[in-house]
Design an enzyme around this catalytic site. Structure first.
Site, PDB file in Angstrom:
ATOM      1  N   ASP A 154       4.402   0.420  12.166  1.00 11.74           N
ATOM      2  CA  ASP A 154       3.219  -0.201  11.619  1.00 11.74           C
ATOM      3  C   ASP A 154       3.177  -1.598  11.796  1.00 11.74           C
ATOM      4  OD1 ASP A 154       2.764   2.331  10.245  1.00 11.74           O
ATOM      5  OD2 ASP A 154       3.342   1.442   8.289  1.00 11.74           O
TER       6      ASP A 154
ATOM      7  N   LYS B 267       0.887  -1.327   0.071  1.00 11.70           N
ATOM      8  CA  LYS B 267       0.075   0.091  -0.004  1.00 11.70           C
ATOM      9  C   LYS B 267       0.883   1.150  -0.077  1.00 11.70           C
ATOM     10  CE  LYS B 267      -1.694   1.576   4.068  1.00 11.70           C
ATOM     11  NZ  LYS B 267      -1.283   2.993   4.558  1.00 11.70           N
ATOM     12  N   ASN B 268       1.841   1.312   0.796  1.00  8.18           N
ATOM     13  CA  ASN B 268       2.647   2.369   0.916  1.00  8.18           C
ATOM     14  C   ASN B 268       3.596   2.691  -0.104  1.00  8.18           C
ATOM     15  OD1 ASN B 268       1.179   2.973   3.137  1.00  8.18           O
ATOM     16  ND2 ASN B 268       2.790   2.357   4.640  1.00  8.18           N
TER      17      ASN B 268
ATOM     18  N   CYS C 269      -5.723  10.980  10.819  1.00 11.87           N
ATOM     19  CA  CYS C 269      -5.082  11.673  11.849  1.00 11.87           C
ATOM     20  C   CYS C 269      -5.224  10.587  12.952  1.00 11.87           C
ATOM     21  CB  CYS C 269      -5.398  12.994  12.141  1.00 11.87           C
ATOM     22  SG  CYS C 269      -7.135  13.115  12.635  1.00 11.87           S
TER      23      CYS C 269
ATOM     24  N   ARG D  91      -8.795  -0.291   4.413  1.00 11.64           N
ATOM     25  CA  ARG D  91      -7.867   0.862   3.783  1.00 11.64           C
ATOM     26  C   ARG D  91      -6.658   0.150   3.369  1.00 11.64           C
ATOM     27  NH1 ARG D  91      -6.274   4.537   7.876  1.00 11.64           N
ATOM     28  NH2 ARG D  91      -4.941   4.868   6.175  1.00 11.64           N
TER      29      ARG D  91
ATOM     30  N   ARG E  93      -0.381  14.584  13.171  1.00 12.28           N
ATOM     31  CA  ARG E  93       0.348  14.173  12.087  1.00 12.28           C
ATOM     32  C   ARG E  93       0.779  15.631  11.325  1.00 12.28           C
ATOM     33  NH1 ARG E  93      -1.509   8.533   9.576  1.00 12.28           N
ATOM     34  NH2 ARG E  93       0.549   8.653   8.641  1.00 12.28           N
TER      35      ARG E  93
HETATM   36  C1  EPZ Z   1       4.233   6.787   6.368  1.00 13.08           C
HETATM   37  O1  EPZ Z   1       3.286   7.855   7.015  1.00 13.08           O
HETATM   38  C2  EPZ Z   1       3.453   5.572   6.254  1.00 13.08           C
HETATM   39  N1  EPZ Z   1       2.213   5.864   5.319  1.00 13.08           N
HETATM   40  C3  EPZ Z   1       2.695   5.232   7.685  1.00 13.08           C
HETATM   41  O2  EPZ Z   1       2.056   4.034   7.478  1.00 13.08           O
HETATM   42  C4  EPZ Z   1       3.900   4.848   8.542  1.00 13.08           C
HETATM   43  O3  EPZ Z   1       3.385   4.599   9.709  1.00 13.08           O
HETATM   44  C5  EPZ Z   1       4.865   5.975   8.520  1.00 13.08           C
HETATM   45  O4  EPZ Z   1       5.239   6.361   7.247  1.00 13.08           O
HETATM   46  C6  EPZ Z   1       6.132   5.840   9.246  1.00 13.08           C
HETATM   47  O5  EPZ Z   1       6.816   4.785   8.839  1.00 13.08           O
HETATM   48  C7  EPZ Z   1       2.311   5.907   3.988  1.00 13.08           C
HETATM   49  O6  EPZ Z   1       3.539   5.581   3.515  1.00 13.08           O
HETATM   50  C8  EPZ Z   1       1.309   6.429   3.283  1.00 13.08           C
HETATM   51  P1  EPZ Z   1       6.360  10.111   8.489  1.00 13.08           P
HETATM   52  P2  EPZ Z   1       4.038   9.245   7.059  1.00 13.08           P
HETATM   53  O7  EPZ Z   1       6.181  11.328   7.833  1.00 13.08           O
HETATM   54  O8  EPZ Z   1       4.614   9.520   5.829  1.00 13.08           O
HETATM   55  C9  EPZ Z   1       6.619  13.392  12.006  1.00 13.08           C
HETATM   56  C10 EPZ Z   1       0.282   2.319   7.879  1.00 13.08           C
HETATM   57  O9  EPZ Z   1      -0.158   1.862   8.776  1.00 13.08           O
HETATM   58  N2  EPZ Z   1       6.319  14.289  10.918  1.00 13.08           N
HETATM   59  O10 EPZ Z   1       7.593   9.334   8.257  1.00 13.08           O
HETATM   60  O11 EPZ Z   1       2.849  10.088   7.319  1.00 13.08           O
HETATM   61  C11 EPZ Z   1       5.506  12.496  12.385  1.00 13.08           C
HETATM   62  O12 EPZ Z   1       4.290  13.291  13.117  1.00 13.08           O
HETATM   63  C12 EPZ Z   1       0.628   3.815   7.998  1.00 13.08           C
HETATM   64  O13 EPZ Z   1       0.192   1.906   6.678  1.00 13.08           O
HETATM   65  C13 EPZ Z   1       6.497  15.687  11.409  1.00 13.08           C
HETATM   66  O14 EPZ Z   1       6.596  16.042  12.557  1.00 13.08           O
HETATM   67  O15 EPZ Z   1       4.920   9.245   8.132  1.00 13.08           O
HETATM   68  C14 EPZ Z   1       5.843  11.374  12.921  1.00 13.08           C
HETATM   69  O16 EPZ Z   1       6.253  11.464  14.117  1.00 13.08           O
HETATM   70  C15 EPZ Z   1       0.159   4.839   8.838  1.00 13.08           C
HETATM   71  N3  EPZ Z   1       6.259  16.672  10.276  1.00 13.08           N
HETATM   72  C16 EPZ Z   1       7.251  11.100  12.055  1.00 13.08           C
HETATM   73  O17 EPZ Z   1       7.384  12.573  11.636  1.00 13.08           O
HETATM   74  C17 EPZ Z   1       5.963  16.177   9.027  1.00 13.08           C
HETATM   75  O18 EPZ Z   1       5.851  16.999   8.279  1.00 13.08           O
HETATM   76  C18 EPZ Z   1       7.214  10.032  10.857  1.00 13.08           C
HETATM   77  O19 EPZ Z   1       5.956  10.447  10.130  1.00 13.08           O
HETATM   78  C19 EPZ Z   1       5.875  15.080   8.549  1.00 13.08           C
HETATM   79  C20 EPZ Z   1       6.211  14.018   9.689  1.00 13.08           C
END
Ligand code: EPZ
Length: 418
Positions: free
Chosen positions: A305, A22-23, A116, A397, A121
């Site tokens: 995840d 998916k990702n 969210c 999803r 996020r």
């Molecule tokens: C991706 O989400 C995945 N989703 C998530 O999978 C996964 O949990 C996550 O990466 C971490 O591995 C997809 O790829 C579609 P991040 P993403 O930006 O990109 C902080 C699932 O179950 N952050 O790497 O949203 C954030 O709050 C899902 O399949 C900021 O502070 O994750 C988090 O603490 C859920 N500011 C950390 O970084 C930003 O602008 C990592 O988030 C962006 C992120």
């Protein structure tokens, strides 16, 4: 209301081909916007989040159609740069369209993304990366109005290796003049898959899988075919299921190197695991033991995840396991539901302390998010009696057929109307 009904106590046996990730699929569908030609995503999983991406693509003026198991996206007719709020809220990944639409159209208008349920996020890193490339972004009344005025390649330094921000920066950089260097980039396998797709579209991009990704702006995109990598989190879910119930299952279509922290944890718990190119086999007697503390962290660390499903596998283990969730503030919402089934888990902020119990009892429980929902199903597979899992739209999803896959491996599980 559709629910998943599971009767616990059946070992799992057999072979399963894991769905595409998916990702990987979601950012790649956003990347299709860039090329103005036809792209085919082979073996594209049937997921709610894929439907949400298809709805956004159609709104933008692309033609999207299923051809068997493939998804064909023709972005030659793209004629809009706005994404309405109801489409943005359907999933978090809607925000990845920002970089792609900005690169293709020179402007984009959208609201903040949904998804969210794991706590706050923010998208500050996404916006900062695009601003570094020269985008002007006005945030007002829940809307983001972005204009590029001609993006220019630049050095983007991410303050943390966000997966989504890395993807957004890569897509926007494809439409920028000159070279972009993304430092402290996320190193997840899905970033490498996005790079592979962009290369097939004609982009000169390298470095994915390391902390530095280098993208040259591209003028001549062309259509391509791509098969995404196997879903390492779906694989982690099935491996955790077999670990918990006992049995012998071989997963195909997934790269074992993408799962090494998860397989190490399950081996420590007492499972026998063997891997070869494209295969992982797990054998379990169903009686697991507690393992070393599990700290979630960016790839190649233990994936956030997989935290919920590995926790579910250990619910009846002997001993204690400590989980430390470092990625998201609110990723233990499944714990209260697991407690209804008799799980012994104590929560303190980012830390969850799990003490194995001899038995779990079937109960009616409610999915709180995608992976937490899968964890409830795994608890049901090992519980005495019947478990009914509600709010299963969360599971849909990200898993194309969790219920069917587990039933084919021998679980007593089905979806029912209640
Ligand atoms: C991706 O989400 C995945 N989703 C998530 O999978 C996964 O949990 C996550 O990466 C971490 O591995 C997809 O790829 C579609 P991040 P993403 O930006 O990109 C902080 C699932 O179950 N952050 O790497 O949203 C954030 O709050 C899902 O399949 C900021 O502070 O994750 C988090 O603490 C859920 N500011 C950390 O970084 C930003 O602008 C990592 O988030 C962006 C992120």
């Amino acid at each position: 209301m559709k629910v998943i009904a599971v009767e616990g106590g059946r070992p799992l046996r057999g072979e399963l081909t894991v769905q595409s990730a998916k990702n990987s699929v979601l950012p790649i569908l956003a990347a299709c916007v860039l090329c103005g030609d036809v792209c085919v995503i082979e073996n594209c999983p049937r997921l709610e989040d894929v439907e949400a991406s298809a709805a956004i693509l159609r709104h933008l003026g692309c033609r999207v159609r299923r051809v068997g198991e493939d998804l064909e996206v023709d972005s030659s007719g793209l004629c809009r740069w706005d994404i309405p709020d109801d489409l943005m809220r359907r999933m978090r990944s809607s925000v990845i369209f920002l970089g792609a639409v900005l690169a293709r159209c020179g402007r984009a208008e959208l609201s903040y993304p949904g998804g969210c349920e794991l706590g706050p996020r923010p998208i500050d890193l996404h916006l900062s990366a695009l601003r570094t490339l020269g985008a002007r972004i006005d945030e007002c009344g829940g809307m983001m109005r972005c204009r590029s005025g001609g993006l220019r390649g630049a050095e983007i330094v991410l303050s943390l290796p966000s997966v989504g921000a890395t993807e957004n920066a890569m897509l926007a950089a494809c439409g920028a003049a000159g070279v972009t260097v993304i430092s402290n980039a996320a190193r997840e396998p899905e970033i490498t898959d996005l790079q592979a797709f962009l290369r097939k579209m004609g982009v000169n991009v390298r470095g994915a899988g390391t902390s530095t990704v280098i993208v040259e702006g591209c003028r001549n995109f062309h259509g391509c075919r791509h098969r995404c990598i196997g879903d390492r989190i779906a694989a982690a879910t099935y491996l955790s299921a077999v670990a918990a119930t006992g049995g012998d299952v071989t997963l195909k279509g997934v790269d074992y190197r993408h799962l090494s922290t998860v397989t190490t944890a399950l081996s420590q718990a007492g499972c026998r695991i063997s891997s070869a190119a494209g295969h992982i086999r797990l054998q379990s007697g169903g009686q697991l033991r507690g393992i070393c503390p599990v700290h979630t962290s960016p790839h190649p660390g233990f994936p956030t995840d997989a935290q919920a499903v590995v926790m579910a596998a250990l619910l009846r283990s002997s001993g204690t396991t400590v989980f430390v969730e470092n990625m998201f503030q609110n990723r233990y919402r499944h714990v209260a539901e697991l407690q209804r089934m008799g799980a012994n888990i104590r929560l303190e902020g980012r830390v969850a302390v799990l003490c194995g119990v001899p038995r779990l009892c079937g109960a009616t429980v409610r999915c709180t998010d995608l992976r937490g929902g899968a964890a409830l199903v795994l608890a049901g597979l090992q519980a005495d009696g019947i478990t009914q899992v509600e709010e299963i739209h969360h599971i849909k999803r990200g898993y194309s057929d969790l219920t069917g896959d587990l039933a084919r491996l021998g679980a007593e599980i089905r979806e029912i109307d209640r």
